[in-house]
Design an enzyme around this catalytic site. Structure first.
Site, PDB file in Angstrom:
ATOM      1  CD1 TRP A  48      -2.314   1.897   0.264  1.00 45.11           C
ATOM      2  CD2 TRP A  48      -2.883   1.276   2.335  1.00 45.11           C
ATOM      3  NE1 TRP A  48      -3.362   2.685   0.672  1.00 45.11           N
ATOM      4  CE2 TRP A  48      -3.730   2.324   1.939  1.00 45.11           C
ATOM      5  CE3 TRP A  48      -3.054   0.718   3.612  1.00 45.11           C
ATOM      6  CZ2 TRP A  48      -4.726   2.846   2.758  1.00 45.11           C
ATOM      7  CZ3 TRP A  48      -4.052   1.219   4.432  1.00 45.11           C
ATOM      8  CH2 TRP A  48      -4.879   2.282   4.005  1.00 45.11           C
ATOM      9  CG  HIS A  98       9.670  -7.359   4.488  1.00 44.15           C
ATOM     10  ND1 HIS A  98       8.754  -6.389   4.771  1.00 44.15           N
ATOM     11  CD2 HIS A  98       9.101  -8.133   3.523  1.00 44.15           C
ATOM     12  CE1 HIS A  98       7.675  -6.557   3.999  1.00 44.15           C
ATOM     13  NE2 HIS A  98       7.861  -7.596   3.235  1.00 44.15           N
TER      14      HIS A  98
END
Ligand code: PPS
Length: 285
Positions: A48, A98
């Site tokens: 997003w 990440h």
């Protein structure tokens, strides 16, 4: 057949982050001062935010997000499939990771690169993760929710413990060039969040350009967009998962998955692990 391996206390998945690529990212990759890097624990709303950032870069104009896959627009630093794309980027680079802070590229710590760190309620993170791995092609018998929750709590899912990830990165929020954003904040006030991100990046967008950022990064627009929903033929994700990358896109779905006992045990663990932080920091009850 497992693809998990442990590196400096962190479980990683060699299908996405082979040791060689991890070591390159950490020891050799050169972060530049004008880089913008989006960092998150998996299933926290990373894609997003990629969409929002790409649209901000193009002042809301959707041609880039509609013609180039998200993993090329903002490649993962540590991922074997994407390091090639980073080499081809020029100008102000947009990248994703990440990685927990202690495995992050060493060159970042002496750079002026900007970091946007996104956090999501860990209860929704594990719920989202459960639905993703349920569709892993290699398992005949996918793990049950309680088993995934157990792995999550033990820090045995890829990228390790959510608690350690957040605690490691959040310390940097007092430093410059670091923006902390919550998934729940985006849900509650996406315009306000986009304005905050623009300010952080030094980008000035007109109100109608912000309207277009919001419209083209909405859950429904992203779900429809082949460049954002991993339906391009060459993507590495659908070779591993049959589950959609964009599933529900809401906050609070964890309430449909946790039992009362699991919820109480998780609350207790959360309080213990995050006791050093002001509880008011987290925008969920
Ligand atoms: S990944 O693959 O680990 O990087 O996953 P990540 O992108 O971090 O998180 C996936 C979850 O984000 C939701 N998502 C969105 N929510 C609201 N609006 C938009 N536009 C949006 N795009 C992605 C996605 O649906 C996953 O959450 P769940 O709860 O599974 O739906």
């Amino acid at each position: 057949m497992t693809s998990k391996f442990l590196f400096e206390g962190i479980w990683l998945d060699s299908r996405f982050t082979p040791l060689e690529n991890l070591c390159f990212a950490r020891n050799e990759f050169l972060v530049k001062d004008n880089d913008v890097i989006l960092v998150s624990y998996p299933r926290s709303g990373t894609h997003w935010m990629i969409e929002i950032l790409c649209l901000i870069y193009y002042k809301g104009e959707p041609s880039w997000v509609q013609s180039v896959p998200n993993y090329i627009r903002s490649p993962w630093i540590e991922n074997n499939h994407f390091q090639e794309y980073i080499k081809k980027q020029d100008g102000s680079r947009l990248m994703t990771s990440h990685l927990p802070v202690h495995l992050f590229p060493k060159s970042y710590f002496t750079s002026n690169a900007k970091i946007i760190y996104i956090i999501r309620n860990p209860r929704d993170v594990v719920t989202s993760w459960y639905h993703l791995v349920k569709g892993e092609l290699r398992w005949k018998q996918p793990k049950r929710f309680d088993e995934i929750l157990d792995d999550f709590v033990q820090g045995e899912l890829a990228y390790g413990s959510w608690f350690d990830h957040v605690l490691g990165w959040i310390k940097r929020r007092e430093m410059g060039s670091f923006l902390l954003i919550f998934y729940e904040e985006l849900q509650k006030d996406v315009r306000g969040s986009v304005e905050k991100i623009c300010q952080f990046l030094g980008k000035k967008l007109k109100p109608h350009e912000i309207d277009s950022v919001l419209q083209n990064s909405s859950f429904s627009a992203m779900k429809e967009n082949k460049m954002s929903n991993y339906s391009t033929p060459d993507n590495h994700i659908t070779r591993v998962f049959t589950s959609p990358m964009l599933r529900k896109g809401i906050s609070g779905d964890w309430k449909n998955h946790f039992t009362v006992a699991q919820s109480e045990a998780f609350d207790k663990l959360f309080q213990e692990k995050m006791s050093g932080l002001d509880a008011a920091l987290f925008p969920w009850s």
